[in-house]
Design a protein around this motif. Structure first.
Motif, PDB file in Angstrom:
ATOM      1  N   VAL A  14       0.784  -1.163   0.062  1.00  0.00           N
ATOM      2  CA  VAL A  14       0.109  -0.029   0.195  1.00  0.00           C
ATOM      3  C   VAL A  14       0.963   1.404   0.095  1.00  0.00           C
ATOM      4  O   VAL A  14       0.490   2.311  -0.851  1.00  0.00           O
ATOM      5  N   ARG A  15       1.958   1.254   0.792  1.00  0.00           N
ATOM      6  CA  ARG A  15       2.946   2.426   0.701  1.00  0.00           C
ATOM      7  C   ARG A  15       3.418   2.799  -0.369  1.00  0.00           C
ATOM      8  O   ARG A  15       3.468   3.711  -0.915  1.00  0.00           O
ATOM      9  N   TRP A  16       4.124   1.649  -1.217  1.00  0.00           N
ATOM     10  CA  TRP A  16       4.334   1.779  -2.668  1.00  0.00           C
ATOM     11  C   TRP A  16       3.132   2.250  -3.526  1.00  0.00           C
ATOM     12  O   TRP A  16       3.356   3.163  -4.513  1.00  0.00           O
ATOM     13  N   HIS A  17       2.008   2.045  -3.585  1.00  0.00           N
ATOM     14  CA  HIS A  17       0.907   2.254  -4.554  1.00  0.00           C
ATOM     15  C   HIS A  17       0.621   3.614  -3.957  1.00  0.00           C
ATOM     16  O   HIS A  17       0.158   4.321  -5.040  1.00  0.00           O
ATOM     17  N   LEU A  18       0.621   4.106  -2.884  1.00  0.00           N
ATOM     18  CA  LEU A  18       0.228   5.420  -2.548  1.00  0.00           C
ATOM     19  C   LEU A  18       1.406   6.506  -3.026  1.00  0.00           C
ATOM     20  O   LEU A  18       0.996   7.349  -3.442  1.00  0.00           O
ATOM     21  N   GLU A  19       2.535   6.017  -3.058  1.00  0.00           N
ATOM     22  CA  GLU A  19       3.782   6.728  -3.590  1.00  0.00           C
ATOM     23  C   GLU A  19       3.712   6.855  -5.057  1.00  0.00           C
ATOM     24  O   GLU A  19       4.368   7.560  -5.639  1.00  0.00           O
ATOM     25  N   HIS A  20       3.001   5.936  -5.679  1.00  0.00           N
ATOM     26  CA  HIS A  20       2.967   5.834  -7.195  1.00  0.00           C
ATOM     27  C   HIS A  20       1.666   5.626  -7.751  1.00  0.00           C
ATOM     28  O   HIS A  20       1.312   4.477  -8.335  1.00  0.00           O
ATOM     29  N   PRO A  21       0.750   6.856  -7.729  1.00  0.00           N
ATOM     30  CA  PRO A  21      -0.524   6.507  -7.944  1.00  0.00           C
ATOM     31  C   PRO A  21      -0.468   6.354  -9.595  1.00  0.00           C
ATOM     32  O   PRO A  21       0.242   6.859 -10.264  1.00  0.00           O
ATOM     33  N   PRO A  22      -1.795   5.757 -10.013  1.00  0.00           N
ATOM     34  CA  PRO A  22      -1.891   5.555 -11.475  1.00  0.00           C
ATOM     35  C   PRO A  22      -2.066   6.575 -12.400  1.00  0.00           C
ATOM     36  O   PRO A  22      -2.521   7.867 -11.884  1.00  0.00           O
ATOM     37  N   ALA A  23      -1.495   6.754 -13.615  1.00  0.00           N
ATOM     38  CA  ALA A  23      -1.767   7.859 -14.434  1.00  0.00           C
ATOM     39  C   ALA A  23      -3.155   7.930 -15.176  1.00  0.00           C
ATOM     40  O   ALA A  23      -3.726   8.887 -15.339  1.00  0.00           O
ATOM     41  N   GLU A  24      -3.828   6.818 -14.883  1.00  0.00           N
ATOM     42  CA  GLU A  24      -5.160   6.618 -15.574  1.00  0.00           C
ATOM     43  C   GLU A  24      -5.963   6.101 -14.592  1.00  0.00           C
ATOM     44  O   GLU A  24      -5.930   5.598 -13.561  1.00  0.00           O
ATOM     45  N   GLY A  25      -7.388   6.096 -14.922  1.00  0.00           N
ATOM     46  CA  GLY A  25      -8.371   5.448 -13.870  1.00  0.00           C
ATOM     47  C   GLY A  25      -8.862   6.285 -12.841  1.00  0.00           C
ATOM     48  O   GLY A  25      -9.186   5.911 -11.738  1.00  0.00           O
ATOM     49  N   ALA A  26      -8.918   7.787 -13.241  1.00  0.00           N
ATOM     50  CA  ALA A  26      -9.066   8.783 -12.083  1.00  0.00           C
ATOM     51  C   ALA A  26     -10.657   8.343 -11.725  1.00  0.00           C
ATOM     52  O   ALA A  26     -11.450   7.870 -12.613  1.00  0.00           O
ATOM     53  N   TRP A  27     -11.000   8.769 -10.494  1.00  0.00           N
ATOM     54  CA  TRP A  27     -12.583   8.746 -10.045  1.00  0.00           C
ATOM     55  C   TRP A  27     -13.366   9.627 -10.683  1.00  0.00           C
ATOM     56  O   TRP A  27     -12.886  10.697 -10.941  1.00  0.00           O
ATOM     57  N   THR A  28     -14.503   9.049 -11.414  1.00  0.00           N
ATOM     58  CA  THR A  28     -15.223  10.058 -12.120  1.00  0.00           C
ATOM     59  C   THR A  28     -16.543  10.018 -11.225  1.00  0.00           C
ATOM     60  O   THR A  28     -16.944   9.543 -10.193  1.00  0.00           O
ATOM     61  N   ASP A  29     -17.501  10.811 -12.058  1.00  0.00           N
ATOM     62  CA  ASP A  29     -18.745  11.376 -11.349  1.00  0.00           C
ATOM     63  C   ASP A  29     -19.697   9.982 -11.489  1.00  0.00           C
ATOM     64  O   ASP A  29     -20.434   9.842 -10.783  1.00  0.00           O
ATOM     65  N   GLU A  30     -19.425   9.189 -12.495  1.00  0.00           N
ATOM     66  CA  GLU A  30     -20.223   7.874 -12.664  1.00  0.00           C
ATOM     67  C   GLU A  30     -19.860   7.005 -11.378  1.00  0.00           C
ATOM     68  O   GLU A  30     -20.589   6.430 -10.817  1.00  0.00           O
ATOM     69  N   ASP A  31     -18.390   6.927 -10.995  1.00  0.00           N
ATOM     70  CA  ASP A  31     -18.149   5.877 -10.011  1.00  0.00           C
ATOM     71  C   ASP A  31     -18.988   6.478  -8.624  1.00  0.00           C
ATOM     72  O   ASP A  31     -19.220   5.837  -8.027  1.00  0.00           O
ATOM     73  N   ALA A  32     -18.915   7.912  -8.345  1.00  0.00           N
ATOM     74  CA  ALA A  32     -19.334   8.193  -7.114  1.00  0.00           C
ATOM     75  C   ALA A  32     -20.730   7.965  -7.196  1.00  0.00           C
ATOM     76  O   ALA A  32     -21.396   7.651  -6.260  1.00  0.00           O
ATOM     77  N   ALA A  33     -21.390   7.868  -8.508  1.00  0.00           N
ATOM     78  CA  ALA A  33     -22.862   7.723  -8.238  1.00  0.00           C
ATOM     79  C   ALA A  33     -23.234   6.295  -8.147  1.00  0.00           C
ATOM     80  O   ALA A  33     -24.085   5.872  -7.269  1.00  0.00           O
ATOM     81  N   ALA A  34     -22.510   5.411  -8.682  1.00  0.00           N
ATOM     82  CA  ALA A  34     -22.477   3.951  -8.299  1.00  0.00           C
ATOM     83  C   ALA A  34     -22.377   3.746  -6.710  1.00  0.00           C
ATOM     84  O   ALA A  34     -23.274   2.922  -6.469  1.00  0.00           O
ATOM     85  N   ASP A  35     -21.485   4.348  -6.252  1.00  0.00           N
ATOM     86  CA  ASP A  35     -21.408   4.098  -4.962  1.00  0.00           C
ATOM     87  C   ASP A  35     -22.324   4.607  -3.968  1.00  0.00           C
ATOM     88  O   ASP A  35     -22.830   4.003  -2.937  1.00  0.00           O
ATOM     89  N   ASP A  36     -22.887   5.778  -4.484  1.00  0.00           N
ATOM     90  CA  ASP A  36     -23.921   6.690  -3.562  1.00  0.00           C
ATOM     91  C   ASP A  36     -24.869   5.625  -3.590  1.00  0.00           C
ATOM     92  O   ASP A  36     -25.980   5.774  -2.675  1.00  0.00           O
ATOM     93  N   ASP A  37     -25.440   5.434  -4.812  1.00  0.00           N
ATOM     94  CA  ASP A  37     -26.711   4.407  -4.809  1.00  0.00           C
ATOM     95  C   ASP A  37     -26.291   3.071  -4.143  1.00  0.00           C
ATOM     96  O   ASP A  37     -27.299   2.778  -3.521  1.00  0.00           O
ATOM     97  N   ALA A  38     -25.587   2.693  -4.261  1.00  0.00           N
ATOM     98  CA  ALA A  38     -25.218   1.452  -3.491  1.00  0.00           C
ATOM     99  C   ALA A  38     -25.317   1.686  -1.978  1.00  0.00           C
ATOM    100  O   ALA A  38     -25.949   1.040  -0.967  1.00  0.00           O
ATOM    101  N   LEU A  39     -24.700   2.760  -1.483  1.00  0.00           N
ATOM    102  CA  LEU A  39     -24.723   3.177  -0.058  1.00  0.00           C
ATOM    103  C   LEU A  39     -26.090   3.626   0.244  1.00  0.00           C
ATOM    104  O   LEU A  39     -26.583   3.158   1.515  1.00  0.00           O
TER     105      LEU A  39
END
Length: 327
Positions: free
Chosen positions: A298-323
Motif C-alpha cells: 500500500v505504501r508503494w502504491h500511494l507513492e506511485h498513483p496510476p496515471a489513468e483510472g481517475a475517480w469519476t462522477d459515474e463512479d461516485a454515483a454508483a457508490d452513492d446508489d449502493a450506499l
C-alpha cells in the motif's frame, strides 16, 4: 548460475530478474522490448517475440543457460515455440491457480471443490476459460493447463500462482480501495466480503522461484505458492484502509446494489484458498507475514498513483446508489 528468463520486464518477472541479479546470477532476459524499465538492473537482453526465438537459437546457445524461468507462457503455442530452441536444463514455469475446478466454481457462483486446494485437487474441466471475454493481454487460446502439459515433458517445476500484489502491479489489486480513498470517500460499499482467495506479495513469489531454481528435488513437481494465512476479502480491505492511514469505513449493502468493481465482495459459494505445505516442505520456502506485506504494498502504491483510472462522477454515483440501498 546462468539463467534465461522468458518475459521478465513486467510485474512478476521484473522482480524475479531483479532478485536473480541481486544474488549474482548472470541473466539473459528474452522480451519484446515494450515494457523494459528505465535505468533497470544491468542484465543481458534479447529483444524478440518468444514465437520468433528460433531465429536467435545461436544467441541462446552462446549464452548456455544453466536454468530457464518461463514467466509468461499463456498458451500451448507459447511453449511449442520455445521448446525446440531451449536446452534441457532445470526449468521453472509460472502457472496459475485458475487451473483448479474451484476457479470455475467461483466464476459461476457454485461450490465445485473443497478447500484448502492442494496440488492434487480437481483440475478445471472447461478449457480456454476466458475465450471471447476480451480481457486485456489474455488471448483466446489462453490455458495454463496446456502450458503445464507442454512443460511437463521437460520435467519442469510448475509454480501455481494466486492473486499476486505488490510494487509495479499493473493490475493494481489494492486500487479497488485506494482509488476511493484518493477521491476522499469516507464510506465504501461492500457485500459480505467472505471470499477466501489466497494472495501473495511479489517479493515472496520471487523468493519461491529462486528456491525452486536451487532445489533439484523440485524438478518435475508442481507447487502452490501463496500466503500461509488468508484473511477474507472484507478483512483485506480493512487492512488496506489501515495501511493507508485513512478514515473510512466499509458499509454492508445488498449484493444486487454493489458497483461492478466490488462484485467479488458479494456472498461467494466457492473459495480459492490453497495449501502451500508442499512448497514449505520441499522448497524450504516461507512467505512473509500478510499484514506486513499489505502495508509495504500500500505504501508503494500511494507513492506511485496510476496515471489513468481517475475517480469519476459515474463512479461516485454508483457508490452513492449502493450506499443508499444499505438503508
Amino acid at each position: 548460475m546462468r539463467i534465461l528468463v522468458l518475459g521478465g520486464t513486467w510485474f512478476i518477472g521484473r522482480r524475479i530478474v531483479e532478485r536473480l541479479h541481486e544474488r549474482g546470477d548472470d541473466v539473459l532476459v528474452v522480451h519484446r522490448g515494450r515494457s523494459e524499465p528505465d535505468g533497470w538492473v544491468p542484465v543481458e537482453h534479447l529483444r524478440t517475440d518468444r514465437r520468433d526465438l528460433h531465429a536467435h537459437a545461436g544467441r541462446v546457445r552462446s549464452f548456455a543457460p544453466d536454468a530457464v524461468v518461463d514467466t509468461l507462457a499463456l498458451s500451448a503455442a507459447d511453449v511449442d515455440a520455445v521448446l525446440p530452441v531451449l536446452p534441457e536444463v532445470p526449468t521453472v514455469v509460472l502457472s496459475s491457480q485458475d487451473v483448479y475446478q474451484a476457479h470455475t466454481g467461483l466464476r459461476h457462483g457454485r461450490c465445485e471443490s473443497p478447500v484448502p486446494l492442494t496440488e492434487s485437487s480437481t483440475l478445471r474441466r472447461e478449457r480456454y476459460p476466458y475465450r471471447g471475454a476480451g480481457i486485456n493481454h489474455v488471448p483466446d487460446d489462453y490455458d495454463k493447463l496446456d502450458v503445464e502439459d507442454r512443460w511437463c515433458s521437460r520435467a519442469a517445476t510448475i509454480l501455481r500462482l494466486p492473486l499476486v500484489y505488490g510494487p509495479h502491479d499493473w493490475q493494481r489489486r489494492e486500487d479497488v480501495v485506494l482509488r476511493r480513498l484518493r477521491a476522499g470517500r469516507r464510506q465504501i460499499p461492500i457485500g459480505a466480503g467472505n471470499l477466501l482467495w489466497t494472495r501473495c506479495h511479489v517479493d515472496d513469489l520471487a523468493t519461491g522461484v529462486l528456491a525452486a531454481l536451487d532445489t533439484r528435488a523440485a524438478d518435475g513437481l508442481t507447487f502452490n505458492l501463496g500466503e500461509s494465512r488468508t484473511w477474507p476479502l472484507a478483512a483485506w480491505f480493512t487492512q488496506i484502509i489501515g495501511a493507508a492511514g485513512a478514515d473510512a469505513e466499509l458499509v454492508r449493502v445488498p449484493d444486487a446494489a454493489l458497483p461492478q468493481d466490488l462484485a467479488l465482495t458479494a456472498v461467494q459459494q466457492q473459495h480459492l484458498l490453497v495449501s502451500v505445505a508442499r512448497a514449505q516442505e520441499v522448497l524450504g520456502w516461507t512467505p512473509g507475514e500478510p499484514s506486513h506485506r499489505v502495508s509495504e504494498s500500500v505504501r508503494w502504491h500511494l507513492e506511485h498513483p496510476p496515471a489513468e483510472g481517475a475517480w469519476t462522477d459515474e463512479d461516485a454515483a454508483a457508490d452513492d446508489d449502493a450506499l443508499a440501498a444499505s438503508a
